[in-house]
Scaffold this active site. Structure first.
Site, PDB file in Angstrom:
ATOM      1  N   THR A 413     -19.117 -17.196  20.903  1.00 30.78           N
ATOM      2  CA  THR A 413     -20.532 -17.201  20.563  1.00 30.78           C
ATOM      3  C   THR A 413     -21.247 -16.232  21.506  1.00 30.78           C
ATOM      4  O   THR A 413     -20.665 -15.770  22.490  1.00 30.78           O
ATOM      5  CB  THR A 413     -21.187 -18.591  20.738  1.00 30.78           C
ATOM      6  N   CYS A 414     -22.511 -15.951  21.225  1.00 31.92           N
ATOM      7  CA  CYS A 414     -23.340 -15.191  22.160  1.00 31.92           C
ATOM      8  C   CYS A 414     -24.382 -16.118  22.762  1.00 31.92           C
ATOM      9  O   CYS A 414     -25.520 -15.739  22.990  1.00 31.92           O
ATOM     10  CB  CYS A 414     -23.985 -13.987  21.483  1.00 31.92           C
TER      11      CYS A 414
END
Length: 433
Positions: A413-414
């Protein structure tokens, strides 16, 4: 129709703020820019400066925010564009006329004075301003400009040579160019490198991709991480990119698979002695995002197909039916994919980069819209949106783990939130085991 030189930029900024979409999603259609290049550039710059503009407006109890009536305005996007032009733009003033300009200029002196205060406070040692607000993210961070060479279309040497020609053409004074120490085929340039990136032929042709370093690690871990535990670097089965649009990670995965498994090696053949490609299934459930994904892959990869659209063969005359890596774009929700489907019987690896809060995004104007919505959630553990995203991420990861032949999954994920990262992986392992 408005004659303001900022009308188009204000409209674009409004869409980003109200629809909570990225600037690329709003400004591009089928890989083509739908607004003027000047409007796109202005909005990119305004988005980067939005945290600082908000700090100026909110300073001293939000006096300036109330004075210009930002929260009551129907065209907040245009206000941000005008504020950027006045305080940070190349002209240092607002061109044209209009009611919003008059309102803003009425408070010009206060805006400029507050700007100086906020900038000074942002550099204080303790990292907070005079009213205790964090200023760690007030000024846009200066990170290098990363450019990934698409080795499916051009060799590194050719691209480096072109950059040197561009430096001459555009009179670039700071000409430092490096190869990244961790990601293969990633070029590192100074953050202020003044090239017109989206106008460059190498970008438009898909020979280089403007991709941040952090987003390169997912595909790198999936391909090279496996090789660390495998004696063979030969073709290890097919891949799924579960949430693929717009396709940067997908094209990177294809380049890595080709380079590590096929380049300089004979093409694997099946018992009928016909070429057997490695397939990368790139999925997205949104019709608009899938359309962007498909167009993007046709630009970036030699061999692209759509298994669900057999009556529409690849129209690109450059389509290479013998290339050993085939990108298969699918308009399909990954959660609705049957792991027993014969189409995916050879899938051994899944790249899962699901929707997330975007709280870890920095220096990325094309994805800042999500960050605007998550400024408070960075410290709000019980934020309902984070919980909702975490639940979806867990379901997606467990679904990836249900594919019977899969032995490698990269989940990324970011986000900086534990709830979207470690907690999701820990819960999935606990429930599956």
């Amino acid at each position: 129709m408005s004659t303001s030189p900022y009308h188009e930029a204000g409209k674009l900024m409004n869409l980003i703020l109200t629809q909570k979409k990225s600037i690329k999603t709003v400004a591009f259609s089928k890989s083509k820019l739908t607004c003027s290049k000047s409007a796109y550039a202005t909005v990119c710059n305004a988005i980067q400066r939005k945290p600082l503009l908000d700090s100026i407006l909110n300073h001293d109890g939000g006096k300036l925010r109330k004075a210009i009536e930002l929260d009551q305005a129907r065209n907040q996007g245009l206000i941000y564009v005008l504020l950027f032009e006045l305080l940070f733009g190349p002209y240092g003033n607002i061109r044209g006329g209009g009611k919003l300009k008059r309102i803003i200029l009425k408070h010009e002196a206060a805006l400029r004075a507050t700007k100086e205060k906020v900038v000074q406070e942002s550099s204080s040692i303790n990292g907070t301003n005079s009213i205790g607000e964090s200023t760690n993210n007030i000024l846009p961070p200066k990170f290098p400009r990363y450019v990934r060479v698409n080795t499916l279309k051009s060799p590194m040497e050719e691209i480096v040579k072109e950059f040197h020609h561009l430096f001459e053409k555009y009179n670039v004074t700071q000409r430092d160019i490096y190869l990244d120490a961790h990601v293969p085929d990633l070029i590192v340039l100074p953050p202020t490198c003044p090239l017109p990136w989206h106008e460059l032929e190498m970008v438009q042709q898909g020979r280089v991709i403007l991709q941040d370093k952090s987003s390169c690690f997912s595909a790198l871990a999936l391909v090279h991480g496996h090789q660390e535990t495998s004696k063979s670097s030969q073709h290890q089965g097919d891949f799924i990119d579960a949430c693929a649009a717009p396709g940067n990670k997908t094209s990177h995965l294809a380049a890595l698979v080709y380079k590590s498994c096929f380049k300089d090696r004979p093409t694997i053949k099946n018992p009928n002695n016909t070429p057997q490609p490695c397939k990368i299934f790139a999925l997205d459930r949104s019709s608009s995002r899938h359309s962007i994904l498909k167009q993007r892959m046709m630009q970036l990869a030699p061999r692209v197909s759509d298994p669900h659209d057999k009556d529409a063969p690849q129209k690109d005359p450059k389509h290479n039916t013998t290339f050993p890596v085939e990108l298969c774009t699918l308009h399909q929700d990954f959660l609705q994919v049957n792991p027993q489907d014969k189409l995916f019987r050879n899938v051994r690896a899944i790249l899962l980069d699901p929707s997330c809060s975007g709280s870890g995004i920095v220096n990325a104007p094309d994805r800042m819209a999500d960050a605007f919505q998550n400024e408070k959630s960075k410290t709000a553990i019980d934020d309902p949106r984070i919980q909702s995203l975490s639940n979806f991420q867990l379901v997606a990861l467990k679904h990836a783990m249900s594919f019977p032949q899969v032995d490698r999954i990269v989940y990324s994920t970011c986000s900086v939130h534990v709830q979207e990262n470690e907690d999701v992986v820990a819960m999935a392992l606990k429930e599956i085991n």
